[in-house]
Design an enzyme around this catalytic site. Structure first.
Site, PDB file in Angstrom:
ATOM      1  N   LYS A   1      -1.826  -8.971   0.129  1.00  0.00           N
ATOM      2  CA  LYS A   1      -2.624  -9.702   1.040  1.00  0.00           C
ATOM      3  C   LYS A   1      -2.966 -11.078   0.108  1.00  0.00           C
ATOM      4  O   LYS A   1      -2.800 -11.014  -0.683  1.00  0.00           O
ATOM      5  CB  LYS A   1      -3.754  -8.795   1.475  1.00  0.00           C
ATOM      6  CG  LYS A   1      -3.476  -7.529   2.340  1.00  0.00           C
ATOM      7  CD  LYS A   1      -4.560  -6.833   2.767  1.00  0.00           C
ATOM      8  CE  LYS A   1      -4.375  -5.569   3.373  1.00  0.00           C
ATOM      9  NZ  LYS A   1      -5.756  -4.982   3.802  1.00  0.00           N
TER      10      LYS A   1
ATOM     11  N   TYR B   1      -1.452  -5.571  12.827  1.00  0.00           N
ATOM     12  CA  TYR B   1      -2.733  -4.616  12.895  1.00  0.00           C
ATOM     13  C   TYR B   1      -2.782  -4.171  14.467  1.00  0.00           C
ATOM     14  O   TYR B   1      -3.918  -3.833  14.722  1.00  0.00           O
ATOM     15  CB  TYR B   1      -3.785  -5.412  12.246  1.00  0.00           C
ATOM     16  CG  TYR B   1      -3.617  -5.297  10.850  1.00  0.00           C
ATOM     17  CD1 TYR B   1      -3.564  -4.007  10.178  1.00  0.00           C
ATOM     18  CD2 TYR B   1      -3.799  -6.293  10.168  1.00  0.00           C
ATOM     19  CE1 TYR B   1      -3.573  -4.045   8.763  1.00  0.00           C
ATOM     20  CE2 TYR B   1      -4.093  -6.366   8.726  1.00  0.00           C
ATOM     21  CZ  TYR B   1      -3.898  -5.299   8.020  1.00  0.00           C
ATOM     22  OH  TYR B   1      -3.892  -5.157   6.784  1.00  0.00           O
TER      23      TYR B   1
ATOM     24  N   THR C   1      -8.425   3.571   1.323  1.00  0.00           N
ATOM     25  CA  THR C   1      -8.817   2.218   2.134  1.00  0.00           C
ATOM     26  C   THR C   1      -9.897   1.424   1.676  1.00  0.00           C
ATOM     27  O   THR C   1      -9.732   0.176   1.331  1.00  0.00           O
ATOM     28  CB  THR C   1      -8.814   2.282   3.734  1.00  0.00           C
ATOM     29  OG1 THR C   1      -7.871   2.856   4.183  1.00  0.00           O
ATOM     30  CG2 THR C   1      -9.168   1.102   4.498  1.00  0.00           C
TER      31      THR C   1
ATOM     32  N   ASN D   1      -8.997  -5.759   0.272  1.00  0.00           N
ATOM     33  CA  ASN D   1      -8.667  -4.649  -0.757  1.00  0.00           C
ATOM     34  C   ASN D   1      -7.178  -4.796  -1.121  1.00  0.00           C
ATOM     35  O   ASN D   1      -6.332  -3.822  -1.302  1.00  0.00           O
ATOM     36  CB  ASN D   1      -8.791  -3.285   0.244  1.00  0.00           C
ATOM     37  CG  ASN D   1      -8.085  -3.398   1.484  1.00  0.00           C
ATOM     38  OD1 ASN D   1      -7.275  -3.959   1.878  1.00  0.00           O
ATOM     39  ND2 ASN D   1      -8.073  -2.171   2.401  1.00  0.00           N
TER      40      ASN D   1
ATOM     41  N   HIS E   1      -1.451  -3.671   1.451  1.00  0.00           N
ATOM     42  CA  HIS E   1      -1.136  -3.083   2.574  1.00  0.00           C
ATOM     43  C   HIS E   1      -0.117  -2.206   2.418  1.00  0.00           C
ATOM     44  O   HIS E   1       0.898  -2.549   1.495  1.00  0.00           O
ATOM     45  CB  HIS E   1      -0.766  -3.891   3.854  1.00  0.00           C
ATOM     46  CG  HIS E   1      -0.160  -3.126   5.001  1.00  0.00           C
ATOM     47  ND1 HIS E   1      -0.968  -2.560   5.933  1.00  0.00           N
ATOM     48  CD2 HIS E   1       1.062  -2.933   5.131  1.00  0.00           C
ATOM     49  CE1 HIS E   1      -0.306  -1.806   6.625  1.00  0.00           C
ATOM     50  NE2 HIS E   1       1.044  -2.000   6.275  1.00  0.00           N
TER      51      HIS E   1
ATOM     52  N   GLU F   1       6.968  -1.890  10.994  1.00  0.00           N
ATOM     53  CA  GLU F   1       6.510  -2.894   9.943  1.00  0.00           C
ATOM     54  C   GLU F   1       7.620  -3.627   9.430  1.00  0.00           C
ATOM     55  O   GLU F   1       7.618  -4.825   9.313  1.00  0.00           O
ATOM     56  CB  GLU F   1       5.320  -2.291   9.188  1.00  0.00           C
ATOM     57  CG  GLU F   1       4.071  -1.940   9.729  1.00  0.00           C
ATOM     58  CD  GLU F   1       3.348  -1.377   8.905  1.00  0.00           C
ATOM     59  OE1 GLU F   1       2.048  -0.900   9.345  1.00  0.00           O
ATOM     60  OE2 GLU F   1       3.536  -0.888   7.581  1.00  0.00           O
TER      61      GLU F   1
HETATM   62  P1  DAT Z   1      -5.207   0.927   5.090  1.00  0.00           P
HETATM   63  O1  DAT Z   1      -4.986  -0.489   4.817  1.00  0.00           O
HETATM   64  O2  DAT Z   1      -5.737   1.769   4.035  1.00  0.00           O
HETATM   65  O3  DAT Z   1      -3.830   1.572   5.851  1.00  0.00           O
HETATM   66  P2  DAT Z   1      -6.395   0.944   7.867  1.00  0.00           P
HETATM   67  O4  DAT Z   1      -5.058   0.814   8.373  1.00  0.00           O
HETATM   68  O5  DAT Z   1      -7.359   1.728   8.377  1.00  0.00           O
HETATM   69  O6  DAT Z   1      -6.276   0.828   6.194  1.00  0.00           O
HETATM   70  O7  DAT Z   1      -7.283  -0.489   7.971  1.00  0.00           O
HETATM   71  C1  DAT Z   1      -6.360  -1.706   7.982  1.00  0.00           C
HETATM   72  C2  DAT Z   1      -7.280  -2.631   6.963  1.00  0.00           C
HETATM   73  O8  DAT Z   1      -8.579  -3.051   7.847  1.00  0.00           O
HETATM   74  C3  DAT Z   1      -7.647  -2.146   5.651  1.00  0.00           C
HETATM   75  O9  DAT Z   1      -6.764  -2.395   4.670  1.00  0.00           O
HETATM   76  C4  DAT Z   1      -8.713  -3.207   5.555  1.00  0.00           C
HETATM   77  C5  DAT Z   1      -9.460  -3.316   6.901  1.00  0.00           C
HETATM   78  N1  DAT Z   1     -10.652  -2.250   7.348  1.00  0.00           N
HETATM   79  C6  DAT Z   1     -10.557  -1.078   7.604  1.00  0.00           C
HETATM   80  N2  DAT Z   1     -11.792  -0.540   7.540  1.00  0.00           N
HETATM   81  C7  DAT Z   1     -12.539  -1.607   7.590  1.00  0.00           C
HETATM   82  C8  DAT Z   1     -13.968  -1.624   7.721  1.00  0.00           C
HETATM   83  N3  DAT Z   1     -14.539  -0.397   7.917  1.00  0.00           N
HETATM   84  N4  DAT Z   1     -14.756  -2.696   7.625  1.00  0.00           N
HETATM   85  C9  DAT Z   1     -13.647  -3.896   7.327  1.00  0.00           C
HETATM   86  N5  DAT Z   1     -12.470  -3.857   7.327  1.00  0.00           N
HETATM   87  C10 DAT Z   1     -11.875  -2.744   7.267  1.00  0.00           C
HETATM   88 MG    MG Z   2      -3.132   1.088   7.745  1.00  0.00          MG
END
Ligand code: DAT
Ligand code: MG
Length: 151
Positions: A11, A51, A93, A114, A117, A128
């Site tokens: 990212k 997303y 995550t 973080n 992805h 994707e």
């Molecule tokens: P991952 O990236 O581990 O697959 P995800 O698909 O649940 O996680 O979410 C996508 C992204 O959204 C994640 O990398 C960071 C952001 N995100 C997830 N939960 C969040 C939260 N509670 N607050 C802010 N950003 C969040």
């Molecule tokens: Mg995800």
């Protein structure tokens, strides 16, 4: 064999922080094979497509804005079990809960930044890869270390 492909993206925060080589080397040293790579600045609408599963979440708008802030390093990695194991290399995550030794555990602090992805399953991996890459951007080559990685 369970040879498969996954979509991995560094990212904008990971790119800006100079973590590209650090992250790539973790996948490379493991023995996974790089089949596609490009640096792109996604539009906000493209980020919303990527997303789309999270569109009801309160952080969706900020997350999509953030992805469009700057270059994203989009990649496809191939290997046995790479979808699941790629997620293991990445870590939880929320970096405050990621184990040390994982990419997020070692290199990030908060969930909104973080740095990386990774596809979460075979279906999302396929979707994707198709969203980010044209078929002719996926290379087809024999990696000569394969016989040493897999025996
Ligand atoms: P991952 O990236 O581990 O697959 P995800 O698909 O649940 O996680 O979410 C996508 C992204 O959204 C994640 O990398 C960071 C952001 N995100 C997830 N939960 C969040 C939260 N509670 N607050 C802010 N950003 C969040
Ligand atoms: Mg995800």
């Amino acid at each position: 064999s369970q040879m498969e492909r996954t979509f991995i993206a560094i990212k904008p925060d990971g790119v800006q922080r100079g973590l590209i080589s650090e992250i790539i080397s973790r996948f490379e040293r493991k023995g996974f094979k790089l089949v596609a790579i490009k640096l792109v600045v996604p539009s906000k609408s493209f980020a919303q497509k990527h997303y789309h599963d999270l569109k009801e979440r309160p952080f969706f708008n900020g997350l999509c804005n953030f992805l469009s802030f700057g270059p994203v390093l989009a990649m496809v990695w191939e290997g046995e079990g790479v979808i699941r194991y790629g997620r293991k290399l990445i870590g939880a995550t929320d970096p405050s809960k990621s184990e040390p030794g994982t990419i997020r555990g070692d290199l990030a602090v908060v969930v909104g930044r973080n740095i990386i992805h990774g596809s979460d399953g075979p279906e999302t991996a396929k979707d994707e890869i198709n969203l980010w890459f044209k078929p002719d951007e996926l290379t087809n080559y024999t990696c000569n270390q394969e016989k040493w990685v897999y025996g």
